[in-house]
Motif scaffolding. Structure first.
Motif, PDB file in Angstrom:
ATOM      1  N   ASP A  11       0.808  -1.215   0.000  1.00  0.00           N
ATOM      2  CA  ASP A  11       0.000   0.000   0.000  1.00  0.00           C
ATOM      3  C   ASP A  11       0.847   1.273   0.000  1.00  0.00           C
ATOM      4  O   ASP A  11       0.382   2.338  -0.382  1.00  0.00           O
ATOM      5  CB  ASP A  11      -0.974   0.006   1.175  1.00  0.00           C
ATOM      6  CG  ASP A  11      -0.279  -0.141   2.521  1.00  0.00           C
ATOM      7  OD1 ASP A  11       0.818  -0.723   2.583  1.00  0.00           O
ATOM      8  OD2 ASP A  11      -0.854   0.329   3.523  1.00  0.00           O
ATOM      9  N   GLU A  12       2.104   1.161   0.389  1.00  0.00           N
ATOM     10  CA  GLU A  12       2.997   2.319   0.386  1.00  0.00           C
ATOM     11  C   GLU A  12       3.528   2.630  -1.014  1.00  0.00           C
ATOM     12  O   GLU A  12       3.984   3.750  -1.267  1.00  0.00           O
ATOM     13  CB  GLU A  12       4.175   2.076   1.323  1.00  0.00           C
ATOM     14  CG  GLU A  12       3.775   1.947   2.779  1.00  0.00           C
ATOM     15  CD  GLU A  12       4.959   1.630   3.675  1.00  0.00           C
ATOM     16  OE1 GLU A  12       6.118   1.953   3.308  1.00  0.00           O
ATOM     17  OE2 GLU A  12       4.714   1.046   4.754  1.00  0.00           O
ATOM     18  N   LEU A  14       1.875   1.334  -4.135  1.00  0.00           N
ATOM     19  CA  LEU A  14       0.898   1.175  -5.208  1.00  0.00           C
ATOM     20  C   LEU A  14      -0.332   2.032  -4.961  1.00  0.00           C
ATOM     21  O   LEU A  14      -0.699   2.300  -3.821  1.00  0.00           O
ATOM     22  CB  LEU A  14       0.471  -0.294  -5.313  1.00  0.00           C
ATOM     23  CG  LEU A  14       1.575  -1.303  -5.606  1.00  0.00           C
ATOM     24  CD1 LEU A  14       1.040  -2.721  -5.483  1.00  0.00           C
ATOM     25  CD2 LEU A  14       2.144  -1.080  -6.992  1.00  0.00           C
ATOM     26  N   GLU A  15      -0.985   2.415  -6.042  1.00  0.00           N
ATOM     27  CA  GLU A  15      -2.246   3.127  -5.966  1.00  0.00           C
ATOM     28  C   GLU A  15      -3.315   2.176  -6.514  1.00  0.00           C
ATOM     29  O   GLU A  15      -3.204   1.704  -7.647  1.00  0.00           O
ATOM     30  CB  GLU A  15      -2.171   4.396  -6.806  1.00  0.00           C
ATOM     31  CG  GLU A  15      -3.294   5.350  -6.534  1.00  0.00           C
ATOM     32  CD  GLU A  15      -3.046   6.679  -7.219  1.00  0.00           C
ATOM     33  OE1 GLU A  15      -3.961   7.113  -7.928  1.00  0.00           O
ATOM     34  OE2 GLU A  15      -1.946   7.250  -7.051  1.00  0.00           O
ATOM     35  N   PHE A  16      -4.306   1.878  -5.711  1.00  0.00           N
ATOM     36  CA  PHE A  16      -5.317   0.881  -6.072  1.00  0.00           C
ATOM     37  C   PHE A  16      -6.550   1.528  -6.672  1.00  0.00           C
ATOM     38  O   PHE A  16      -6.899   2.635  -6.311  1.00  0.00           O
ATOM     39  CB  PHE A  16      -5.695   0.071  -4.827  1.00  0.00           C
ATOM     40  CG  PHE A  16      -4.535  -0.678  -4.250  1.00  0.00           C
ATOM     41  CD1 PHE A  16      -4.085  -1.838  -4.849  1.00  0.00           C
ATOM     42  CD2 PHE A  16      -3.873  -0.215  -3.125  1.00  0.00           C
ATOM     43  CE1 PHE A  16      -3.006  -2.531  -4.325  1.00  0.00           C
ATOM     44  CE2 PHE A  16      -2.801  -0.895  -2.593  1.00  0.00           C
ATOM     45  CZ  PHE A  16      -2.358  -2.054  -3.194  1.00  0.00           C
ATOM     46  N   CYS A  18      -5.041  -1.442  -9.368  1.00  0.00           N
ATOM     47  CA  CYS A  18      -3.939  -1.421 -10.327  1.00  0.00           C
ATOM     48  C   CYS A  18      -3.690  -2.828 -10.859  1.00  0.00           C
ATOM     49  O   CYS A  18      -4.122  -3.812 -10.290  1.00  0.00           O
ATOM     50  CB  CYS A  18      -2.670  -0.871  -9.682  1.00  0.00           C
ATOM     51  SG  CYS A  18      -2.008  -1.898  -8.360  1.00  0.00           S
ATOM     52  N   SER A  72      -6.552  -3.797  -3.368  1.00  0.00           N
ATOM     53  CA  SER A  72      -6.009  -3.357  -2.083  1.00  0.00           C
ATOM     54  C   SER A  72      -4.804  -4.217  -1.701  1.00  0.00           C
ATOM     55  O   SER A  72      -4.544  -5.257  -2.302  1.00  0.00           O
ATOM     56  CB  SER A  72      -7.066  -3.478  -0.987  1.00  0.00           C
ATOM     57  OG  SER A  72      -7.366  -4.841  -0.747  1.00  0.00           O
ATOM     58  N   LYS A  73      -4.120  -3.768  -0.667  1.00  0.00           N
ATOM     59  CA  LYS A  73      -3.006  -4.544  -0.113  1.00  0.00           C
ATOM     60  C   LYS A  73      -3.506  -5.904   0.362  1.00  0.00           C
ATOM     61  O   LYS A  73      -2.884  -6.939   0.103  1.00  0.00           O
ATOM     62  CB  LYS A  73      -2.371  -3.772   1.041  1.00  0.00           C
ATOM     63  CG  LYS A  73      -1.326  -4.540   1.804  1.00  0.00           C
ATOM     64  CD  LYS A  73      -0.793  -3.723   2.948  1.00  0.00           C
ATOM     65  CE  LYS A  73      -1.294  -4.320   4.237  1.00  0.00           C
ATOM     66  NZ  LYS A  73      -0.537  -3.898   5.415  1.00  0.00           N
TER      67      LYS A  73
END
Length: 93
Positions: A11-12, A14-16, A18, A72-73
């Motif tokens: 999550d740090e 990547l932008e979801f 994706c 999401s992560k």
């Protein structure tokens, strides 16, 4: 035995949502690709899975690469964990 994947830092970086590449290394068996695709289809929405399959130099293993849209992560961690549970799979990257 599969290891549960959690507490990653996806999550740090990547932008979801994706596109995310999953590379699965498993025994060279006719069921490997169908099992990988079935697992991904159970947990990720997509209309087209186009796996890339490469055999190892001795032909003992296959590397299966698939691009999946993740949300999401937690979604990435779930897919890593579920793919790792497959009997034919040795590594998920």
């Amino acid at each position: 035995m599969a290891v549960e994947v959690k507490d990653t830092r996806f999550d740090e970086f990547l932008e979801f949502p994706c596109a995310f590449n999953f590379k699965v290394v498993g025994l060279a068996h006719d069921d490997l690709v169908p099992q990988v695709i079935a697992t991904l289809q159970r947990h990720a929405e997509a209309s087209d899975y186009s796996p890339s399959v490469k055999p190892s130099s001795k032909g003992t293993y296959h590397s299966v690469t698939v691009v999946v849209t993740v949300t999401s992560k937690a979604h990435i961690e779930l897919l890593y964990t579920e793919l790792g549970k497959l009997e034919l799979v040795r590594y998920v990257m």
